[in-house]
Write a protein that holds these residues in place. Structure first.
Motif, mmCIF file in Angstrom:
data_model
loop_
_atom_site.group_PDB
_atom_site.id
_atom_site.type_symbol
_atom_site.label_atom_id
_atom_site.label_comp_id
_atom_site.label_asym_id
_atom_site.label_seq_id
_atom_site.Cartn_x
_atom_site.Cartn_y
_atom_site.Cartn_z
ATOM 1 N N GLY A 71 31.639 -8.636 14.207
ATOM 2 C CA GLY A 71 31.916 -8.533 15.383
ATOM 3 C C GLY A 71 30.722 -7.679 15.899
ATOM 4 O O GLY A 71 30.511 -6.571 15.546
ATOM 5 N N VAL A 72 30.201 -7.794 17.198
ATOM 6 C CA VAL A 72 29.047 -6.974 17.760
ATOM 7 C C VAL A 72 29.841 -6.733 19.232
ATOM 8 O O VAL A 72 29.846 -7.718 20.073
ATOM 9 C CB VAL A 72 27.698 -7.433 17.736
ATOM 10 C CG1 VAL A 72 26.906 -6.336 18.443
ATOM 11 C CG2 VAL A 72 27.331 -7.382 16.397
ATOM 12 N N ALA A 73 30.450 -5.571 19.521
ATOM 13 C CA ALA A 73 30.807 -5.381 21.042
ATOM 14 C C ALA A 73 29.776 -4.549 21.647
ATOM 15 O O ALA A 73 29.302 -3.615 21.270
ATOM 16 C CB ALA A 73 32.058 -4.862 20.773
ATOM 17 N N ASP A 74 29.620 -4.919 23.151
ATOM 18 C CA ASP A 74 28.894 -4.056 23.920
ATOM 19 C C ASP A 74 29.666 -4.112 25.361
ATOM 20 O O ASP A 74 30.564 -4.919 25.610
ATOM 21 C CB ASP A 74 27.569 -4.533 23.900
ATOM 22 C CG ASP A 74 27.317 -6.194 24.518
ATOM 23 O OD1 ASP A 74 27.595 -6.366 25.698
ATOM 24 O OD2 ASP A 74 26.576 -6.874 23.959
ATOM 25 N N ARG A 75 29.049 -3.458 26.078
ATOM 26 C CA ARG A 75 29.678 -3.599 27.508
ATOM 27 C C ARG A 75 29.029 -4.304 28.701
ATOM 28 O O ARG A 75 29.531 -4.326 29.766
ATOM 29 C CB ARG A 75 29.449 -2.115 28.227
ATOM 30 C CG ARG A 75 30.384 -0.888 27.425
ATOM 31 C CD ARG A 75 30.274 0.324 28.114
ATOM 32 N NE ARG A 75 30.503 1.250 27.116
ATOM 33 C CZ ARG A 75 30.138 2.683 27.167
ATOM 34 N NH1 ARG A 75 29.264 2.917 28.323
ATOM 35 N NH2 ARG A 75 30.127 3.567 26.082
ATOM 36 N N ASP A 76 28.309 -5.326 28.343
ATOM 37 C CA ASP A 76 27.659 -6.131 29.183
ATOM 38 C C ASP A 76 28.923 -7.288 29.333
ATOM 39 O O ASP A 76 29.147 -8.092 28.152
ATOM 40 C CB ASP A 76 26.540 -6.780 28.402
ATOM 41 C CG ASP A 76 25.748 -7.800 29.322
ATOM 42 O OD1 ASP A 76 26.204 -8.386 30.666
ATOM 43 O OD2 ASP A 76 24.589 -8.157 29.203
ATOM 44 N N PRO A 77 29.340 -7.639 30.445
ATOM 45 C CA PRO A 77 30.455 -8.602 30.651
ATOM 46 C C PRO A 77 29.878 -9.918 30.661
ATOM 47 O O PRO A 77 30.756 -11.013 30.491
ATOM 48 C CB PRO A 77 30.770 -8.353 31.932
ATOM 49 C CG PRO A 77 29.557 -7.699 32.880
ATOM 50 C CD PRO A 77 28.782 -6.786 31.665
ATOM 51 N N ARG A 78 28.539 -10.001 30.401
ATOM 52 C CA ARG A 78 27.946 -11.619 30.505
ATOM 53 C C ARG A 78 28.483 -12.509 29.320
ATOM 54 O O ARG A 78 27.886 -11.904 28.313
ATOM 55 C CB ARG A 78 26.545 -11.806 31.083
ATOM 56 C CG ARG A 78 26.175 -11.279 32.408
ATOM 57 C CD ARG A 78 24.609 -11.071 32.499
ATOM 58 N NE ARG A 78 24.184 -10.112 31.565
ATOM 59 C CZ ARG A 78 22.865 -9.877 31.179
ATOM 60 N NH1 ARG A 78 22.033 -10.615 31.906
ATOM 61 N NH2 ARG A 78 22.506 -8.888 30.502
ATOM 62 N N LEU A 79 29.099 -13.342 29.094
ATOM 63 C CA LEU A 79 29.185 -14.120 27.879
ATOM 64 C C LEU A 79 27.991 -15.390 28.059
ATOM 65 O O LEU A 79 27.886 -16.072 28.856
ATOM 66 C CB LEU A 79 30.676 -14.853 28.301
ATOM 67 C CG LEU A 79 31.901 -14.032 27.957
ATOM 68 C CD1 LEU A 79 33.136 -14.985 28.264
ATOM 69 C CD2 LEU A 79 31.855 -13.211 26.772
ATOM 70 N N PRO A 80 27.431 -15.389 26.697
ATOM 71 C CA PRO A 80 26.422 -16.501 26.365
ATOM 72 C C PRO A 80 27.121 -17.763 26.790
ATOM 73 O O PRO A 80 28.222 -17.854 26.039
ATOM 74 C CB PRO A 80 25.947 -15.901 25.339
ATOM 75 C CG PRO A 80 27.005 -15.228 24.556
ATOM 76 C CD PRO A 80 27.914 -14.602 25.253
ATOM 77 N N ASP A 81 26.205 -18.699 26.806
ATOM 78 C CA ASP A 81 26.608 -19.965 26.844
ATOM 79 C C ASP A 81 26.328 -20.388 25.472
ATOM 80 O O ASP A 81 25.187 -20.485 24.876
ATOM 81 C CB ASP A 81 25.597 -20.923 27.737
ATOM 82 C CG ASP A 81 26.078 -22.351 27.628
ATOM 83 O OD1 ASP A 81 26.614 -22.822 26.765
ATOM 84 O OD2 ASP A 81 25.349 -23.067 28.515
ATOM 85 N N LEU A 82 27.488 -20.858 24.539
ATOM 86 C CA LEU A 82 27.017 -21.080 23.106
ATOM 87 C C LEU A 82 26.967 -22.771 22.922
ATOM 88 O O LEU A 82 27.110 -22.840 21.592
ATOM 89 C CB LEU A 82 28.276 -20.577 22.217
ATOM 90 C CG LEU A 82 28.166 -18.999 22.497
ATOM 91 C CD1 LEU A 82 29.484 -18.571 21.733
ATOM 92 C CD2 LEU A 82 27.077 -18.331 21.799
ATOM 93 N N SER A 83 26.622 -23.424 23.888
ATOM 94 C CA SER A 83 26.492 -24.802 23.609
ATOM 95 C C SER A 83 25.412 -25.135 22.846
ATOM 96 O O SER A 83 24.380 -24.297 23.065
ATOM 97 C CB SER A 83 26.470 -25.564 24.980
ATOM 98 O OG SER A 83 25.532 -25.080 25.730
ATOM 99 N N PRO A 84 25.303 -25.967 22.191
ATOM 100 C CA PRO A 84 24.023 -26.166 21.192
ATOM 101 C C PRO A 84 22.747 -26.319 21.942
ATOM 102 O O PRO A 84 21.605 -25.946 21.717
ATOM 103 C CB PRO A 84 24.261 -27.683 20.342
ATOM 104 C CG PRO A 84 25.803 -27.674 20.451
ATOM 105 C CD PRO A 84 26.149 -27.092 21.960
ATOM 106 N N GLU A 85 22.774 -27.049 23.117
ATOM 107 C CA GLU A 85 21.591 -27.138 23.839
ATOM 108 C C GLU A 85 21.095 -25.820 24.663
ATOM 109 O O GLU A 85 20.036 -25.607 25.013
ATOM 110 C CB GLU A 85 21.584 -28.319 25.018
ATOM 111 C CG GLU A 85 22.841 -28.096 25.906
ATOM 112 C CD GLU A 85 24.072 -28.610 25.240
ATOM 113 O OE1 GLU A 85 25.146 -28.335 26.197
ATOM 114 O OE2 GLU A 85 24.206 -29.146 24.404
ATOM 115 N N ALA A 86 22.272 -24.990 24.602
ATOM 116 C CA ALA A 86 21.518 -23.569 25.641
ATOM 117 C C ALA A 86 21.506 -22.366 24.492
ATOM 118 O O ALA A 86 20.467 -21.668 24.810
ATOM 119 C CB ALA A 86 23.090 -23.281 26.213
ATOM 120 N N VAL A 87 21.795 -22.455 23.204
ATOM 121 C CA VAL A 87 21.387 -21.216 22.539
ATOM 122 C C VAL A 87 19.875 -21.220 21.877
ATOM 123 O O VAL A 87 19.386 -22.327 22.094
ATOM 124 C CB VAL A 87 22.474 -21.195 21.297
ATOM 125 C CG1 VAL A 87 23.920 -20.825 21.474
ATOM 126 C CG2 VAL A 87 22.250 -22.395 20.470
#
Length: 146
Positions: free
Chosen positions: A77-93
């Protein structure tokens, strides 16, 4: 469950620090650092911490890197204070997260992004199934935070 946590500054040396600590954590758990599994886990640690440095540093001066193991699973796990969640869909990563997803999948695992428990950041998580041939050498050493 056995767990080890390291807090790193979100600066370029964070990747090296996290890899060194994760190497020690794997050894404490009984996983040889020269195994293919350890190599995959260390690459995932590198990619997740590099992404935090690249994308979260303006919102978060540090990140917590966790290596946890138990019941035949290993979780990074890598935790940070940035609230933005990445889009983990195959076309977006991007290439880095695609590599992380592929390595986790190769060991029966997955990746995800979750809001942290305090609601002020996120945790990127990579889960692995510990290979059977390593499962007998893994040992519970006890919780340790640095």
């Amino acid at each position: 469950m056995w767990r080890r946590i390291l807090t790193v500054p979100l600066e370029p040396e964070a990747v090296r620090l996290a890899r060194e600590d994760a190497t020690a954590a794997l050894a404490e758990y009984g996983i040889r650092p020269d195994s293919a599994f350890a190599g995959a886990v260390l690459l995932v640690v590198s990619e997740l911490v590099a992404n935090a440095v690249r994308h979260a540093a303006e919102h978060s001066p540090t990140a917590d890197v966790t290596v946890a193991a138990g019941a035949g699973q290993l979780v990074i796990g890598v935790a940070d204070r940035d609230p933005r969640l990445p889009d983990l869909s195959p076309e977006a990563v991007g290439d880095g997260l695609r590599t992380v997803a592929d390595l986790a999948a190769a060991y029966g695992g997955s990746i995800g992004a979750e809001r942290d428990a305090r609601g002020c950041g996120k945790v990127m998580v990579a889960r692995f199934r510990v290979p059977d041939e390593l499962g007998t050498t893994g040992r519970r050493v006890g919780s340790r935070a640095r």
